[in-house]
Scaffold this active site. Sequence first.
Site, PDB file in Angstrom:
ATOM      1  N   ASN A  10       0.876  -1.176   0.000  1.00 60.39           N
ATOM      2  CA  ASN A  10       0.000   0.000   0.000  1.00 60.39           C
ATOM      3  C   ASN A  10       0.909   1.219   0.000  1.00 60.39           C
ATOM      4  O   ASN A  10       1.500   1.550   1.029  1.00 60.39           O
ATOM      5  CB  ASN A  10      -0.889  -0.045   1.255  1.00 60.39           C
ATOM      6  CG  ASN A  10      -1.709   1.223   1.429  1.00 60.39           C
ATOM      7  OD1 ASN A  10      -1.777   2.058   0.530  1.00 60.39           O
ATOM      8  ND2 ASN A  10      -2.331   1.374   2.596  1.00 60.39           N
ATOM      9  N   LYS A  12       0.133   4.278  -0.300  1.00 60.67           N
ATOM     10  CA  LYS A  12      -0.501   5.472   0.282  1.00 60.67           C
ATOM     11  C   LYS A  12      -0.251   6.696  -0.615  1.00 60.67           C
ATOM     12  O   LYS A  12      -0.149   6.543  -1.819  1.00 60.67           O
ATOM     13  CB  LYS A  12      -0.024   5.679   1.723  1.00 60.67           C
ATOM     14  CG  LYS A  12      -0.186   4.397   2.549  1.00 60.67           C
ATOM     15  CD  LYS A  12      -0.017   4.598   4.032  1.00 60.67           C
ATOM     16  CE  LYS A  12      -0.204   3.258   4.729  1.00 60.67           C
ATOM     17  NZ  LYS A  12      -0.136   3.370   6.179  1.00 60.67           N
ATOM     18  N   HIS A  95      -9.527   1.075   4.828  1.00 56.67           N
ATOM     19  CA  HIS A  95      -8.249   1.264   5.524  1.00 56.67           C
ATOM     20  C   HIS A  95      -8.474   2.194   6.720  1.00 56.67           C
ATOM     21  O   HIS A  95      -9.275   3.124   6.648  1.00 56.67           O
ATOM     22  CB  HIS A  95      -7.210   1.844   4.563  1.00 56.67           C
ATOM     23  CG  HIS A  95      -5.840   1.862   5.153  1.00 56.67           C
ATOM     24  ND1 HIS A  95      -5.431   2.834   6.040  1.00 56.67           N
ATOM     25  CD2 HIS A  95      -4.813   0.997   5.034  1.00 56.67           C
ATOM     26  CE1 HIS A  95      -4.191   2.566   6.429  1.00 56.67           C
ATOM     27  NE2 HIS A  95      -3.790   1.449   5.834  1.00 56.67           N
ATOM     28  N   GLU A  97      -6.945   4.616   7.810  1.00 60.02           N
ATOM     29  CA  GLU A  97      -6.782   6.053   7.524  1.00 60.02           C
ATOM     30  C   GLU A  97      -8.044   6.619   6.880  1.00 60.02           C
ATOM     31  O   GLU A  97      -8.405   7.770   7.103  1.00 60.02           O
ATOM     32  CB  GLU A  97      -5.532   6.269   6.651  1.00 60.02           C
ATOM     33  CG  GLU A  97      -4.265   6.074   7.484  1.00 60.02           C
ATOM     34  CD  GLU A  97      -3.073   5.516   6.720  1.00 60.02           C
ATOM     35  OE1 GLU A  97      -3.032   5.601   5.485  1.00 60.02           O
ATOM     36  OE2 GLU A  97      -2.163   4.972   7.398  1.00 60.02           O
ATOM     37  N   GLU A 167      -5.433  -5.089  10.355  1.00 55.96           N
ATOM     38  CA  GLU A 167      -4.400  -4.083  10.578  1.00 55.96           C
ATOM     39  C   GLU A 167      -4.679  -3.353  11.888  1.00 55.96           C
ATOM     40  O   GLU A 167      -5.447  -2.379  11.901  1.00 55.96           O
ATOM     41  CB  GLU A 167      -4.390  -3.075   9.427  1.00 55.96           C
ATOM     42  CG  GLU A 167      -4.148  -3.682   8.064  1.00 55.96           C
ATOM     43  CD  GLU A 167      -3.618  -2.649   7.077  1.00 55.96           C
ATOM     44  OE1 GLU A 167      -2.468  -2.770   6.674  1.00 55.96           O
ATOM     45  OE2 GLU A 167      -4.359  -1.714   6.756  1.00 55.96           O
ATOM     46  N   GLY A 173       2.391   2.112  10.686  1.00 54.45           N
ATOM     47  CA  GLY A 173       3.329   3.227  10.553  1.00 54.45           C
ATOM     48  C   GLY A 173       4.026   3.602  11.844  1.00 54.45           C
ATOM     49  O   GLY A 173       4.658   4.655  11.933  1.00 54.45           O
ATOM     50  N   SER A 212       3.408  -2.281  10.153  1.00 55.13           N
ATOM     51  CA  SER A 212       4.866  -2.330  10.338  1.00 55.13           C
ATOM     52  C   SER A 212       5.498  -3.664   9.918  1.00 55.13           C
ATOM     53  O   SER A 212       6.475  -4.107  10.529  1.00 55.13           O
ATOM     54  CB  SER A 212       5.225  -1.976  11.785  1.00 55.13           C
ATOM     55  OG  SER A 212       4.766  -0.675  12.098  1.00 55.13           O
TER      56      SER A 212
HETATM   57  P1  PGA Z   1       2.838   0.184   7.529  1.00 57.60           P
HETATM   58  O1  PGA Z   1       1.383   0.414   6.877  1.00 57.60           O
HETATM   59  O2  PGA Z   1       3.370  -1.105   6.952  1.00 57.60           O
HETATM   60  O3  PGA Z   1       3.645   1.368   7.084  1.00 57.60           O
HETATM   61  O4  PGA Z   1       2.664   0.106   8.989  1.00 57.60           O
HETATM   62  C1  PGA Z   1       0.493  -0.656   6.675  1.00 57.60           C
HETATM   63  C2  PGA Z   1      -0.811  -0.146   6.107  1.00 57.60           C
HETATM   64  O5  PGA Z   1      -1.256   0.936   6.509  1.00 57.60           O
HETATM   65  O6  PGA Z   1      -1.427  -0.808   5.252  1.00 57.60           O
END
Ligand code: PGA
Length: 254
Positions: A10, A12, A95, A97, A167, A173, A212
Amino acid sequence: MTREIHVFGNWKMNQNKGDIYKFFEELGDSLSELKCQKGISPQFIHLPLALELATDYGIEIGAQNCSHESKGAFTGDVSPTGIKDLGASFTLIGHSERRAIFNEDHALLAQKTKLALENGLKVVFCIGETLEEREADKTLEVLQTQLSEGLKGIAKDQLENIILAYEPVWAIGTGKVATPEQAEEAHQFIRQYASDNLGFSAEELIILYGGSVKPSNAEGLFKMSNIDGGLVGGASLIADDYLALCKIAHEVNS
Ligand code: PGA
Protein backbone atom coordinates in the site's frame (compact mmCIF):
# COMPACT_ATOMS: atom_id res chain seq x y z
CA MET A 1 -6.23 -26.54 0.31
CA THR A 2 -3.13 -24.44 0.91
CA ARG A 3 -3.54 -20.73 0.77
CA GLU A 4 -0.71 -18.89 -0.97
CA ILE A 5 1.10 -16.14 0.91
CA HIS A 6 0.35 -12.66 -0.47
CA VAL A 7 2.60 -9.58 -0.39
CA PHE A 8 0.45 -6.55 -1.10
CA GLY A 9 2.00 -3.08 -0.94
CA ASN A 10 0.00 0.00 0.00
CA TRP A 11 1.94 2.99 -1.27
CA LYS A 12 -0.50 5.47 0.28
CA MET A 13 0.06 9.09 -0.85
CA ASN A 14 3.69 8.53 -1.80
CA GLN A 15 5.80 7.98 -4.92
CA ASN A 16 6.06 10.31 -7.88
CA LYS A 17 6.62 9.09 -11.45
CA GLY A 18 10.39 9.01 -11.07
CA ASP A 19 10.17 6.96 -7.86
CA ILE A 20 7.92 4.44 -9.58
CA TYR A 21 10.26 3.94 -12.55
CA LYS A 22 13.14 3.53 -10.09
CA PHE A 23 11.19 1.04 -7.94
CA PHE A 24 10.46 -1.25 -10.89
CA GLU A 25 14.00 -0.93 -12.26
CA GLU A 26 15.42 -1.97 -8.90
CA LEU A 27 13.14 -4.99 -8.45
CA GLY A 28 15.24 -7.06 -10.84
CA ASP A 29 14.34 -10.18 -12.79
CA SER A 30 14.07 -12.68 -9.96
CA LEU A 31 10.77 -11.32 -8.62
CA SER A 32 8.57 -12.85 -11.30
CA GLU A 33 9.86 -16.32 -10.45
CA LEU A 34 8.96 -16.08 -6.78
CA LYS A 35 5.96 -18.13 -5.75
CA CYS A 36 3.67 -15.69 -3.98
CA GLN A 37 0.74 -13.44 -4.82
CA LYS A 38 2.04 -9.94 -5.40
CA GLY A 39 0.05 -6.72 -5.40
CA ILE A 40 0.64 -2.98 -5.18
CA SER A 41 -1.75 -0.07 -4.67
CA PRO A 42 -0.33 3.23 -5.91
CA GLN A 43 -2.18 6.55 -5.89
CA PHE A 44 -5.03 6.73 -8.42
CA ILE A 45 -3.03 9.04 -10.69
CA HIS A 46 -0.28 6.44 -11.02
CA LEU A 47 -2.47 3.43 -11.76
CA PRO A 48 -1.80 3.53 -15.54
CA LEU A 49 1.97 3.77 -15.09
CA ALA A 50 2.07 1.05 -12.44
CA LEU A 51 -0.13 -1.20 -14.61
CA GLU A 52 2.26 -0.72 -17.52
CA LEU A 53 5.41 -1.39 -15.50
CA ALA A 54 4.06 -4.23 -13.34
CA THR A 55 3.05 -6.62 -16.13
CA ASP A 56 6.51 -8.20 -16.44
CA TYR A 57 6.62 -8.94 -12.73
CA GLY A 58 3.25 -10.58 -12.24
CA ILE A 59 2.26 -7.88 -9.75
CA GLU A 60 -1.46 -7.13 -9.54
CA ILE A 61 -2.26 -3.44 -9.40
CA GLY A 62 -5.15 -2.06 -7.38
CA ALA A 63 -6.53 1.19 -6.01
CA GLN A 64 -6.43 2.33 -2.38
CA ASN A 65 -10.07 3.35 -2.28
CA CYS A 66 -13.04 3.92 -4.56
CA SER A 67 -16.30 5.82 -4.64
CA HIS A 68 -19.59 4.48 -3.33
CA GLU A 69 -21.20 5.48 -6.63
CA SER A 70 -20.32 4.43 -10.15
CA LYS A 71 -20.82 7.79 -11.87
CA GLY A 72 -22.34 11.23 -11.58
CA ALA A 73 -21.91 14.47 -9.69
CA PHE A 74 -19.28 13.42 -7.14
CA THR A 75 -16.48 15.92 -7.70
CA GLY A 76 -13.10 14.51 -6.78
CA ASP A 77 -14.24 10.93 -6.33
CA VAL A 78 -13.02 7.96 -8.38
CA SER A 79 -15.47 5.33 -9.54
CA PRO A 80 -14.87 1.59 -9.35
CA THR A 81 -16.02 1.43 -12.97
CA GLY A 82 -13.18 3.73 -13.97
CA ILE A 83 -10.64 1.78 -11.91
CA LYS A 84 -11.71 -1.47 -13.55
CA ASP A 85 -11.71 0.17 -16.97
CA LEU A 86 -8.02 1.05 -16.54
CA GLY A 87 -7.20 -2.61 -15.94
CA ALA A 88 -6.70 -2.60 -12.18
CA SER A 89 -7.91 -5.76 -10.49
CA PHE A 90 -8.65 -4.79 -6.91
CA THR A 91 -9.16 -1.99 -4.46
CA LEU A 92 -8.51 -1.56 -0.77
CA ILE A 93 -11.58 -0.53 1.20
CA GLY A 94 -11.90 0.52 4.82
CA HIS A 95 -8.25 1.26 5.52
CA SER A 96 -8.00 2.76 9.00
CA GLU A 97 -6.78 6.05 7.52
CA ARG A 98 -10.01 6.25 5.48
CA ARG A 99 -12.03 5.43 8.58
CA ALA A 100 -10.24 7.86 10.90
CA ILE A 101 -9.24 10.80 8.69
CA PHE A 102 -12.10 10.73 6.19
CA ASN A 103 -14.79 9.53 8.61
CA GLU A 104 -15.84 6.59 6.45
CA ASP A 105 -18.42 4.63 8.40
CA HIS A 106 -19.63 1.05 8.21
CA ALA A 107 -22.58 1.83 5.94
CA LEU A 108 -20.45 3.74 3.45
CA LEU A 109 -17.82 1.00 3.42
CA ALA A 110 -20.50 -1.62 2.81
CA GLN A 111 -21.81 0.42 -0.13
CA LYS A 112 -18.31 0.82 -1.58
CA THR A 113 -17.53 -2.86 -1.18
CA LYS A 114 -20.75 -3.93 -2.86
CA LEU A 115 -20.25 -1.59 -5.80
CA ALA A 116 -16.57 -2.48 -6.28
CA LEU A 117 -17.44 -6.17 -6.37
CA GLU A 118 -20.33 -5.58 -8.78
CA ASN A 119 -17.88 -3.81 -11.06
CA GLY A 120 -15.54 -6.78 -11.13
CA LEU A 121 -12.92 -5.56 -8.69
CA LYS A 122 -11.62 -7.74 -5.90
CA VAL A 123 -11.74 -6.01 -2.52
CA VAL A 124 -9.12 -6.01 0.19
CA PHE A 125 -11.32 -5.09 3.15
CA CYS A 126 -9.33 -3.68 6.09
CA ILE A 127 -10.28 -3.94 9.75
CA GLY A 128 -8.45 -3.40 13.01
CA GLU A 129 -8.71 -2.00 16.51
CA THR A 130 -7.15 1.12 18.02
CA LEU A 131 -4.79 0.93 20.99
CA GLU A 132 -7.55 2.24 23.26
CA GLU A 133 -9.89 -0.52 22.10
CA ARG A 134 -7.22 -3.19 22.61
CA GLU A 135 -6.43 -1.93 26.10
CA ALA A 136 -10.13 -1.97 26.95
CA ASP A 137 -10.24 -5.61 25.84
CA LYS A 138 -12.56 -4.78 22.97
CA THR A 139 -10.48 -6.10 20.07
CA LEU A 140 -12.68 -9.02 19.09
CA GLU A 141 -15.88 -7.05 19.52
CA VAL A 142 -14.53 -4.28 17.27
CA LEU A 143 -13.44 -6.76 14.59
CA GLN A 144 -16.81 -8.45 14.71
CA THR A 145 -18.68 -5.17 14.22
CA GLN A 146 -16.38 -4.02 11.42
CA LEU A 147 -16.98 -7.31 9.61
CA SER A 148 -20.70 -7.68 10.16
CA GLU A 149 -21.55 -4.03 9.44
CA GLY A 150 -18.96 -3.33 6.75
CA LEU A 151 -19.82 -6.41 4.74
CA LYS A 152 -23.57 -6.13 5.16
CA GLY A 153 -25.57 -7.00 2.07
CA ILE A 154 -22.72 -8.58 0.11
CA ALA A 155 -23.96 -11.37 -2.16
CA LYS A 156 -22.72 -14.80 -1.09
CA ASP A 157 -21.30 -15.53 -4.53
CA GLN A 158 -19.06 -12.46 -4.21
CA LEU A 159 -17.38 -13.50 -0.97
CA GLU A 160 -14.60 -15.34 -2.82
CA ASN A 161 -13.55 -11.97 -4.26
CA ILE A 162 -12.90 -10.48 -0.83
CA ILE A 163 -9.56 -10.60 0.96
CA LEU A 164 -9.55 -9.42 4.56
CA ALA A 165 -6.68 -7.44 6.06
CA TYR A 166 -6.26 -7.29 9.82
CA GLU A 167 -4.40 -4.08 10.58
CA PRO A 168 -4.27 -3.07 14.23
CA VAL A 169 -4.26 0.72 14.10
CA TRP A 170 -1.57 0.92 16.81
CA ALA A 171 0.82 -1.00 14.56
CA ILE A 172 0.35 1.03 11.36
CA GLY A 173 3.33 3.23 10.55
CA THR A 174 4.50 3.12 14.17
CA GLY A 175 7.19 0.45 13.94
CA LYS A 176 5.24 -1.45 16.64
CA VAL A 177 4.40 -4.72 14.97
CA ALA A 178 1.92 -7.13 16.55
CA THR A 179 3.67 -10.28 17.70
CA PRO A 180 2.96 -13.31 15.51
CA GLU A 181 0.91 -14.72 18.41
CA GLN A 182 -1.16 -11.53 18.82
CA ALA A 183 -1.82 -11.39 15.10
CA GLU A 184 -2.58 -15.11 14.89
CA GLU A 185 -5.15 -14.83 17.67
CA ALA A 186 -6.99 -12.07 15.80
CA HIS A 187 -6.73 -13.91 12.47
CA GLN A 188 -8.07 -17.10 13.98
CA PHE A 189 -11.03 -15.20 15.37
CA ILE A 190 -11.66 -13.43 12.04
CA ARG A 191 -11.57 -16.71 10.09
CA GLN A 192 -13.95 -18.39 12.49
CA TYR A 193 -16.35 -15.46 12.68
CA ALA A 194 -16.34 -14.86 8.91
CA SER A 195 -17.07 -18.49 8.14
CA ASP A 196 -19.62 -19.10 10.91
CA ASN A 197 -21.57 -15.88 10.44
CA LEU A 198 -20.88 -14.35 7.06
CA GLY A 199 -20.65 -17.35 4.77
CA PHE A 200 -16.94 -17.22 3.90
CA SER A 201 -15.07 -20.43 3.26
CA ALA A 202 -12.79 -20.91 6.26
CA GLU A 203 -10.37 -22.88 4.10
CA GLU A 204 -10.13 -20.40 1.26
CA LEU A 205 -10.45 -17.00 2.92
CA ILE A 206 -7.23 -14.99 2.61
CA ILE A 207 -6.46 -12.84 5.66
CA LEU A 208 -3.48 -10.48 5.45
CA TYR A 209 -1.74 -8.89 8.42
CA GLY A 210 -0.81 -5.20 8.18
CA GLY A 211 1.09 -2.91 10.53
CA SER A 212 4.87 -2.33 10.34
CA VAL A 213 5.58 -5.52 8.37
CA LYS A 214 9.19 -5.56 7.18
CA PRO A 215 11.74 -8.16 6.09
CA SER A 216 13.01 -8.54 9.67
CA ASN A 217 9.63 -9.58 11.13
CA ALA A 218 7.75 -11.08 8.18
CA GLU A 219 8.84 -14.68 8.49
CA GLY A 220 7.39 -15.14 11.98
CA LEU A 221 4.09 -13.65 10.83
CA PHE A 222 3.82 -15.43 7.47
CA LYS A 223 4.46 -18.80 9.09
CA MET A 224 1.40 -18.56 11.31
CA SER A 225 -1.32 -20.86 10.09
CA ASN A 226 -4.05 -18.21 9.86
CA ILE A 227 -1.88 -15.43 8.40
CA ASP A 228 -1.83 -15.46 4.61
CA GLY A 229 0.62 -12.66 3.98
CA GLY A 230 0.98 -8.94 4.52
CA LEU A 231 -0.51 -5.62 3.56
CA VAL A 232 2.63 -3.54 3.71
CA GLY A 233 2.94 0.24 3.83
CA GLY A 234 6.37 1.76 4.46
CA ALA A 235 8.49 -1.25 3.51
CA SER A 236 6.70 -1.65 0.17
CA LEU A 237 8.08 1.68 -1.02
CA ILE A 238 11.60 0.25 -1.07
CA ALA A 239 12.23 -2.19 -3.91
CA ASP A 240 14.80 -4.21 -1.93
CA ASP A 241 12.38 -4.64 0.97
CA TYR A 242 9.46 -5.56 -1.28
CA LEU A 243 11.65 -8.14 -3.01
CA ALA A 244 12.87 -9.48 0.34
CA LEU A 245 9.27 -9.86 1.55
CA CYS A 246 8.36 -11.76 -1.63
CA LYS A 247 11.37 -14.05 -1.07
CA ILE A 248 10.19 -14.80 2.45
CA ALA A 249 6.68 -15.48 1.12
CA HIS A 250 8.15 -17.76 -1.54
CA GLU A 251 10.02 -19.77 1.12
CA VAL A 252 6.91 -20.12 3.26
CA ASN A 253 4.88 -21.13 0.20
CA SER A 254 7.44 -23.74 -0.91
P1 PGA B 1 2.84 0.18 7.53
O1 PGA B 1 1.38 0.41 6.88
O2 PGA B 1 3.37 -1.10 6.95
O3 PGA B 1 3.64 1.37 7.08
O4 PGA B 1 2.66 0.11 8.99
C1 PGA B 1 0.49 -0.66 6.68
C2 PGA B 1 -0.81 -0.15 6.11
O5 PGA B 1 -1.26 0.94 6.51
O6 PGA B 1 -1.43 -0.81 5.25
